[in-house]
Scaffold this active site. Structure first.
Site, PDB file in Angstrom:
ATOM      1  N   VAL A  66       0.761  -1.256  -0.059  1.00 33.52           N
ATOM      2  CA  VAL A  66      -0.122   0.044  -0.233  1.00 33.52           C
ATOM      3  C   VAL A  66       0.908   1.204   0.060  1.00 33.52           C
ATOM      4  O   VAL A  66       0.420   2.434  -0.312  1.00 33.52           O
ATOM      5  CB  VAL A  66      -1.086  -0.096   1.405  1.00 33.52           C
ATOM      6  CG1 VAL A  66      -2.216  -0.907   1.135  1.00 33.52           C
ATOM      7  CG2 VAL A  66      -0.238  -0.003   2.496  1.00 33.52           C
ATOM      8  N   TYR A 157       1.670   4.526  16.009  1.00 32.57           N
ATOM      9  CA  TYR A 157       0.460   3.899  15.497  1.00 32.57           C
ATOM     10  C   TYR A 157      -0.700   4.877  15.758  1.00 32.57           C
ATOM     11  O   TYR A 157      -1.631   5.174  15.002  1.00 32.57           O
ATOM     12  CB  TYR A 157       0.291   2.734  16.078  1.00 32.57           C
ATOM     13  CG  TYR A 157      -0.853   1.625  15.679  1.00 32.57           C
ATOM     14  CD1 TYR A 157      -0.809   0.752  14.629  1.00 32.57           C
ATOM     15  CD2 TYR A 157      -1.987   1.653  16.596  1.00 32.57           C
ATOM     16  CE1 TYR A 157      -1.752   0.263  14.509  1.00 32.57           C
ATOM     17  CE2 TYR A 157      -2.982   0.864  16.183  1.00 32.57           C
ATOM     18  CZ  TYR A 157      -3.030  -0.008  15.196  1.00 32.57           C
ATOM     19  OH  TYR A 157      -3.953  -0.685  14.865  1.00 32.57           O
TER      20      TYR A 157
HETATM   21  N1  LIG Z   1      -6.349  -6.519  15.897  1.00 29.91           N
HETATM   22  C1  LIG Z   1      -6.738  -5.615  16.381  1.00 29.91           C
HETATM   23  O1  LIG Z   1      -6.935  -5.401  17.711  1.00 29.91           O
HETATM   24  C2  LIG Z   1      -6.988  -4.155  15.685  1.00 29.91           C
HETATM   25  C3  LIG Z   1      -7.672  -3.014  16.465  1.00 29.91           C
HETATM   26  C4  LIG Z   1      -7.705  -2.005  15.834  1.00 29.91           C
HETATM   27  C5  LIG Z   1      -7.414  -1.710  14.611  1.00 29.91           C
HETATM   28  N2  LIG Z   1      -6.667  -2.759  13.900  1.00 29.91           N
HETATM   29  C6  LIG Z   1      -6.615  -2.322  12.540  1.00 29.91           C
HETATM   30  O2  LIG Z   1      -7.197  -3.256  11.744  1.00 29.91           O
HETATM   31  C7  LIG Z   1      -6.611  -3.449  10.410  1.00 29.91           C
HETATM   32  C8  LIG Z   1      -6.472  -4.986   9.935  1.00 29.91           C
HETATM   33  O3  LIG Z   1      -5.471  -5.770  11.005  1.00 29.91           O
HETATM   34  P1  LIG Z   1      -5.787  -7.252  11.506  1.00 29.91           P
HETATM   35  O4  LIG Z   1      -6.024  -6.996  12.984  1.00 29.91           O
HETATM   36  O5  LIG Z   1      -6.598  -7.853  10.655  1.00 29.91           O
HETATM   37  O6  LIG Z   1      -4.307  -7.607  11.507  1.00 29.91           O
HETATM   38  P2  LIG Z   1      -3.367  -8.594  10.502  1.00 29.91           P
HETATM   39  O7  LIG Z   1      -1.710  -8.309  10.925  1.00 29.91           O
HETATM   40  O8  LIG Z   1      -3.737  -9.666  10.808  1.00 29.91           O
HETATM   41  O9  LIG Z   1      -3.791  -8.106   9.078  1.00 29.91           O
HETATM   42  C9  LIG Z   1      -3.282  -6.775   8.617  1.00 29.91           C
HETATM   43  C10 LIG Z   1      -2.965  -7.225   7.002  1.00 29.91           C
HETATM   44  O10 LIG Z   1      -2.103  -6.096   6.613  1.00 29.91           O
HETATM   45  C11 LIG Z   1      -1.133  -6.460   5.692  1.00 29.91           C
HETATM   46  N3  LIG Z   1      -0.236  -5.537   5.552  1.00 29.91           N
HETATM   47  C12 LIG Z   1       0.899  -5.248   6.315  1.00 29.91           C
HETATM   48  N4  LIG Z   1       1.380  -4.354   5.329  1.00 29.91           N
HETATM   49  C13 LIG Z   1       1.079  -4.050   4.244  1.00 29.91           C
HETATM   50  C14 LIG Z   1       1.529  -3.351   3.080  1.00 29.91           C
HETATM   51  N5  LIG Z   1       2.570  -2.372   3.194  1.00 29.91           N
HETATM   52  N6  LIG Z   1       0.587  -3.366   1.874  1.00 29.91           N
HETATM   53  C15 LIG Z   1      -0.267  -4.352   1.866  1.00 29.91           C
HETATM   54  N7  LIG Z   1      -0.765  -5.066   3.108  1.00 29.91           N
HETATM   55  C16 LIG Z   1       0.126  -4.941   4.182  1.00 29.91           C
HETATM   56  C17 LIG Z   1      -0.514  -7.924   6.307  1.00 29.91           C
HETATM   57  O11 LIG Z   1       0.238  -8.713   5.421  1.00 29.91           O
HETATM   58  C18 LIG Z   1      -1.862  -8.430   6.866  1.00 29.91           C
HETATM   59  O12 LIG Z   1      -2.548  -9.287   5.926  1.00 29.91           O
HETATM   60  C19 LIG Z   1      -5.312  -2.809  10.477  1.00 29.91           C
HETATM   61  O13 LIG Z   1      -5.399  -1.639   9.803  1.00 29.91           O
HETATM   62  C20 LIG Z   1      -5.117  -2.781  12.057  1.00 29.91           C
HETATM   63  O14 LIG Z   1      -4.435  -1.476  12.284  1.00 29.91           O
HETATM   64  C21 LIG Z   1      -6.630  -4.067  14.453  1.00 29.91           C
END
Ligand SMILES: NC(=O)c1ccc[n+]([C@@H]2O[C@H](COP(=O)([O-])OP(=O)(O)OC[C@H]3O[C@@H](n4cnc5c(N)ncnc54)[C@H](O)[C@@H]3O)[C@@H](O)[C@H]2O)c1
Length: 250
Positions: A66, A157
């Site tokens: 991204v 973050y």
């Molecule tokens: N898990 C939580 O508790 C939580 C809480 C609040 C927000 N979020 C947000 O939710 C979203 C999804 O996270 P998740 O919990 O599924 O975590 P996750 O780590 O399972 O998924 C994140 C995905 O993003 C991909 N990614 C990372 N860098 C990338 C890049 N440069 N280009 C393309 N893809 C990339 C990873 O390979 C992974 O598949 C994120 O934006 C995260 O910040 C997560």
């Protein structure tokens, strides 16, 4: 079953976690989905599994970092080439670093801001023209409760997710004349590979801070993202949706 019939979605970071849950929910509602991720093997396996389960060509995986404009252009091209257009963008890709201001290095700062903040801007910039061609669109930017409140750590973050909140609102204003809605979703503690950096007891202690006293399943965020993607949310734009078990209510 048909809440997203005839719609094409691009989900960044769709190979696992919340993005993968959203890909499944979207396909179950009739959408075609392009799964973009840096985890090429995971993304391909997921798209193969989903196509097999559907018995049809409903999804394709593409390499998408991204932070790279050329990758975004290729991903939007894939939506148009494989499925005829683009209606929905979920800016879901994200990375987490829990270090506070003092411990964060410049490299760590830049890495988080590049993926979580610049990546969301680039995605909207490159996807919007394709949505304008269709006459409408829905963009869902995944922020966090850490985009709304502080914690004492995770400095980069917090900065990136707070930026996503306001980038969403200004995009909603900019794209409203094009009938493109833009909303942010703010998850609390969600059980995905992202939180594997925490020991079970540590994660449980964080989850206990929410009145519902548990971590959520990825689908519990996905259902809200699905709603925002559908025409049921036709008058919803510039809004922020908390999916946090009440974490920020106390
Ligand atoms: N898990 C939580 O508790 C939580 C809480 C609040 C927000 N979020 C947000 O939710 C979203 C999804 O996270 P998740 O919990 O599924 O975590 P996750 O780590 O399972 O998924 C994140 C995905 O993003 C991909 N990614 C990372 N860098 C990338 C890049 N440069 N280009 C393309 N893809 C990339 C990873 O390979 C992974 O598949 C994120 O934006 C995260 O910040 C997560």
């Amino acid at each position: 079953m048909d809440r997203l019939k005839n719609k094409v979605a691009l989900i960044s970071g769709g190979a696992r976690g919340q993005g993968a849950a959203e890909a499944k929910l979207f396909i179950n509602e009739g959408a075609k989905v392009v799964i973009g991720d840096v985890l090429d093997g995971d993304a391909r396996k997921l798209s193969d599994d989903l196509n097999r389960a559907a018995g049809a060509h409903v999804t394709v995986a593409i390499h998408l970092d991204v932070t790279r404009a050329a990758d975004w252009r290729a991903a939007v091209d894939a939506c148009e080439r494989e499925f005829g257009g683009l209606d929905i963008l979920v800016n879901n890709a994200g990375i987490l670093n829990t270090k506070g201001i003092a411990e964060t290095s410049e490299e760590e700062w830049d890495a988080i801001i590049n993926v979580n903040q610049k990546g969301v801007w680039l995605g909207m910039k490159i996807a919007a023209p394709a949505m304008k061609k269709r006459g409408s669109g829905s963009i869902i930017n995944i922020s966090s409760i850490y985009g709304l409140i502080g914690s004492g750590g995770s400095a980069a973050y917090h900065a990136s997710k707070g930026a996503v909140r306001l980038l969403t609102k200004t995009a909603a204003v900019e794209f409203a004349p094009n009938n493109i809605r833009v909303n942010s979703v703010h998850p609390g503690v969600i059980k995905t590979p992202m939180v594997d950096i925490f020991a079970d007891a540590e994660l449980d202690a964080i989850a206990q801070l929410a009145p519902m006293k548990r971590a959520a399943r990825p689908e519990e965020v996905g259902w809200v993202v699905l709603f925002l993607a559908t025409d049921e949310a036709s008058f919803v734009t510039g809004a922020e949706y908390l999916v946090d078990g009440g974490y920020t209510a106390v």
